[in-house]
Design a protein around this motif. Structure first.
Motif, PDB file in Angstrom:
ATOM      1  N   THR A 107       0.827  -1.210   0.000  1.00 19.57           N
ATOM      2  CA  THR A 107       0.000   0.000   0.000  1.00 19.57           C
ATOM      3  C   THR A 107       0.855   1.251   0.000  1.00 19.57           C
ATOM      4  OG1 THR A 107      -1.661  -1.241   1.245  1.00 19.57           O
ATOM      5  CG2 THR A 107      -1.917   1.140   1.159  1.00 19.57           C
ATOM      6  N   VAL A 108       1.957   1.240   0.747  1.00 17.43           N
ATOM      7  CA  VAL A 108       2.885   2.376   0.745  1.00 17.43           C
ATOM      8  C   VAL A 108       3.414   2.632  -0.655  1.00 17.43           C
ATOM      9  CG1 VAL A 108       5.122   3.182   1.576  1.00 17.43           C
ATOM     10  CG2 VAL A 108       3.514   2.133   3.167  1.00 17.43           C
ATOM     11  N   ALA A 109       3.795   1.565  -1.370  1.00 20.03           N
ATOM     12  CA  ALA A 109       4.321   1.725  -2.727  1.00 20.03           C
ATOM     13  C   ALA A 109       3.277   2.321  -3.664  1.00 20.03           C
ATOM     14  CB  ALA A 109       4.800   0.371  -3.244  1.00 20.03           C
ATOM     15  N   ALA A 110       2.016   1.887  -3.531  1.00 23.35           N
ATOM     16  CA  ALA A 110       0.962   2.407  -4.397  1.00 23.35           C
ATOM     17  C   ALA A 110       0.720   3.888  -4.153  1.00 23.35           C
ATOM     18  CB  ALA A 110      -0.319   1.608  -4.179  1.00 23.35           C
TER      19      ALA A 110
ATOM     20  N   GLY B  45      -8.176  -3.267  -5.078  1.00 25.93           N
ATOM     21  CA  GLY B  45      -8.880  -4.149  -6.004  1.00 25.93           C
ATOM     22  C   GLY B  45      -7.963  -5.205  -6.600  1.00 25.93           C
ATOM     23  N   GLN B  46      -6.742  -4.821  -6.971  1.00 26.58           N
ATOM     24  CA  GLN B  46      -5.797  -5.787  -7.521  1.00 26.58           C
ATOM     25  C   GLN B  46      -5.380  -6.811  -6.470  1.00 26.58           C
ATOM     26  OE1 GLN B  46      -2.666  -3.331  -9.019  1.00 26.58           O
ATOM     27  NE2 GLN B  46      -3.873  -2.553 -10.744  1.00 26.58           N
ATOM     28  N   ARG B  47      -5.212  -6.358  -5.238  1.00 29.13           N
ATOM     29  CA  ARG B  47      -4.821  -7.293  -4.184  1.00 29.13           C
ATOM     30  C   ARG B  47      -5.928  -8.295  -3.895  1.00 29.13           C
ATOM     31  NH1 ARG B  47      -3.430  -5.045   1.684  1.00 29.13           N
ATOM     32  NH2 ARG B  47      -5.703  -5.113   1.809  1.00 29.13           N
ATOM     33  N   ALA B  48      -7.180  -7.822  -3.924  1.00 26.04           N
ATOM     34  CA  ALA B  48      -8.291  -8.741  -3.700  1.00 26.04           C
ATOM     35  C   ALA B  48      -8.442  -9.712  -4.864  1.00 26.04           C
ATOM     36  CB  ALA B  48      -9.591  -7.958  -3.499  1.00 26.04           C
TER      37      ALA B  48
ATOM     38  N   ASP C 269     -15.039 -14.051   4.064  1.00 24.78           N
ATOM     39  CA  ASP C 269     -15.542 -12.986   4.935  1.00 24.78           C
ATOM     40  C   ASP C 269     -14.388 -12.186   5.532  1.00 24.78           C
ATOM     41  OD1 ASP C 269     -18.065 -13.881   4.364  1.00 24.78           O
ATOM     42  OD2 ASP C 269     -18.268 -15.065   6.215  1.00 24.78           O
ATOM     43  N   GLU C 270     -13.333 -12.884   5.961  1.00 27.59           N
ATOM     44  CA  GLU C 270     -12.184 -12.182   6.534  1.00 27.59           C
ATOM     45  C   GLU C 270     -11.510 -11.303   5.489  1.00 27.59           C
ATOM     46  OE1 GLU C 270      -9.682 -15.165   8.140  1.00 27.59           O
ATOM     47  OE2 GLU C 270     -10.982 -15.581   9.883  1.00 27.59           O
ATOM     48  N   ARG C 271     -11.412 -11.787   4.231  1.00 25.20           N
ATOM     49  CA  ARG C 271     -10.787 -10.989   3.179  1.00 25.20           C
ATOM     50  C   ARG C 271     -11.595  -9.737   2.891  1.00 25.20           C
ATOM     51  NH1 ARG C 271     -10.688 -13.440  -2.742  1.00 25.20           N
ATOM     52  NH2 ARG C 271     -12.847 -12.757  -2.532  1.00 25.20           N
ATOM     53  N   GLU C 272     -12.912  -9.874   2.788  1.00 23.62           N
ATOM     54  CA  GLU C 272     -13.754  -8.705   2.520  1.00 23.62           C
ATOM     55  C   GLU C 272     -13.674  -7.703   3.669  1.00 23.62           C
ATOM     56  OE1 GLU C 272     -17.614 -10.170   1.799  1.00 23.62           O
ATOM     57  OE2 GLU C 272     -17.165 -11.005  -0.195  1.00 23.62           O
TER      58      GLU C 272
ATOM     59  N   GLU D 260      -9.272  -1.322   5.201  1.00 21.41           N
ATOM     60  CA  GLU D 260      -8.001  -0.757   4.773  1.00 21.41           C
ATOM     61  C   GLU D 260      -8.161   0.747   4.531  1.00 21.41           C
ATOM     62  OE1 GLU D 260      -3.979  -1.418   4.092  1.00 21.41           O
ATOM     63  OE2 GLU D 260      -5.490  -2.963   4.453  1.00 21.41           O
ATOM     64  N   PHE D 261      -7.311   1.547   5.124  1.00 26.06           N
ATOM     65  CA  PHE D 261      -7.345   2.991   4.905  1.00 26.06           C
ATOM     66  C   PHE D 261      -5.952   3.561   5.132  1.00 26.06           C
ATOM     67  CE2 PHE D 261      -8.462   2.327   9.367  1.00 26.06           C
ATOM     68  CZ  PHE D 261      -7.568   3.161  10.019  1.00 26.06           C
TER      69      PHE D 261
END
Length: 402
Positions: free
Chosen positions: A183-186, A217-220, A233-236, A242-243
């Motif tokens: 996320t930092v890289a993005a 979205g790409q990670r999911a 459920d845990e993934r969603e 995530e923020f």
């Protein structure tokens, strides 16, 4: 210096331990009563040498132990030639096994060092060191990761000279350590492009939001398509939670500071006092927006203004890991007083401020951080250009010549 001396003493002890073991066994054998052989204990010396020093000492010491095993020692050495020969063979077997085992261990250590070097280079490229000056602004940044072996965690910062002024980002990804690096890289990659392309600061913020949504979205999508219901459920829930908190600053040539804040701590302003000390004051021009990813940005993003940055003053941006750090007694780190102590003297040196706060933070927590910490200090050294007005130009033209 103390750690270096202790390390040298420890290495010297490890190097001398096999020789001391051989000496002790030989003396014990010479002084032992009849019928009590101890020479078999020499087989442990090469193994100790291989584990602590290396293959060369293992071979040399193994050869010496084999000779000692063949030479009759003490009152029990003459009575058991077969036992001495067996001890010699056991020592040689230990030397051969230790030689190959140590070689494999050394190869693995060299590979580990190369991997560490590659990882350090990649992390420094992501959160690259800041230059000491950017377009007339003195800058210094520092970072502490809560994960052992990680140079970069969930905090991010960058400062760039753009056609629109010096633009700075400070952010904090939910979570810490290696899991937040993607996320930092993005976010950082998007900022480095948008800071130059977008004319207005809200445009930069919207670019960061879109980059974060694409990354999530790409990670999911990269995860298994048909996970079990519980894992799905845990993934969603993980993606929904995530923020990133973000603080965007734009320093203009006249000292004006525009800011957008999405759930991030406000910066501190450092200013010298008349008695030679310094004062640290939190700057809070308004209410921050929600963090990126938690809610969509509003249609109109209001840009706030910080007080004009005067010559000699400094701003310090930080993540919440600095204010939330606790010691063993549970007391929070006194960031404001640490900044005031670090800014003592004229002029305020950003690099000194960052290093002082980092050292004080590590002393306060005993080196045990529970969250990543990022600091960025800046001082505007650009000369102020007087504002030209039509009345001033008219007065200059109409001024009588002497």
């Amino acid at each position: 210096m103390i750690r270096t001396g202790v390390g040298r003493c420890w290495r010297g002890l490890v190097f001398a331990l096999p020789g001391l073991w051989v000496l002790g066994v030989v003396v014990w054998e010479l002084l032992s009563p009849r019928g009590t052989p101890f020479i078999q204990l020499l087989a442990a010396a090469p193994a100790i040498a291989c584990a602590g020093s290396g293959r060369r000492q293992c071979v040399v010491l193994g050869g010496g132990c084999a000779l000692f095993a063949l030479v009759p020692l003490g009152s029990s050495g003459h009575a058991d030639p077969v036992g001495r020969a067996g001890t010699c063979c056991a020592i040689l077997a230990v030397v051969v096994a230790g030689y190959f085992t140590t070689g494999r261990r050394l190869r693995m250590l060299r590979e580990l060092e190369r991997l560490r070097e590659i990882a350090a280079t990649a992390q420094q490229a992501l959160l690259r060191p800041l230059p000491p000056r950017i377009d007339g602004i003195t800058v210094a940044g520092g970072h502490l990761s809560a994960s052992e072996g990680a140079l970069v965690g969930g905090d991010l910062y960058e400062a760039l000279a753009t056609p629109h002024g010096v633009r700075i980002v400070m952010g904090d990804v939910r979570g810490h350590g290696l899991g937040a690096i993607g996320t930092v890289a993005a976010v950082l990659g998007s900022f480095r492009e948008a800071a130059h392309d977008e004319v207005e600061l809200p445009g930069v913020l919207r670019r960061l939001e879109r980059a974060l949504q694409r990354h999530l979205g790409q990670r999911a999508g990269a995860e298994p398509r048909t996970p079990p219901p519980k894992q799905e459920d845990e993934r969603e829930r993980s993606c929904a939670e995530e923020f990133v908190t973000v603080l965007l600053l734009e320093l203009r040539a006249d000292g004006e500071v525009a800011v957008l804040n999405c759930g991030h701590p406000w910066p501190y302003r450092l200013r010298g006092t008349a008695d030679g000390g310094a004062r640290a004051v939190a700057v809070t021009p308004g209410e921050p927006l929600p963090p990126l990813g938690a809610f969509p940005l509003p249609a109109e993003v209001p840009v706030l203004r910080l007080p004009r940055l005067l010559p000699g003053d400094a701003l310090v941006l930080h993540t919440d890991g600095a204010e939330d750090a606790r010691n063993a007694a549970g007391a929070f780190f006194p960031l404001e007083s640490a900044l005031a102590e670090a800014a003592h003297g004229v002029p305020i040196v950003p690099a000194t401020v960052v290093e002082h706060v980092r050292g004080a933070l590590l002393r306060h927590t005993g080196g045990l951080l529970t969250d990543d910490v990022a600091l960025l200090a800046l001082r505007d050294d650009r000369q102020r250009i007087p504002v030209r007005t039509p009345h001033a130009d008219l007065a200059r033209v109409c001024r009588p010549r002497s």
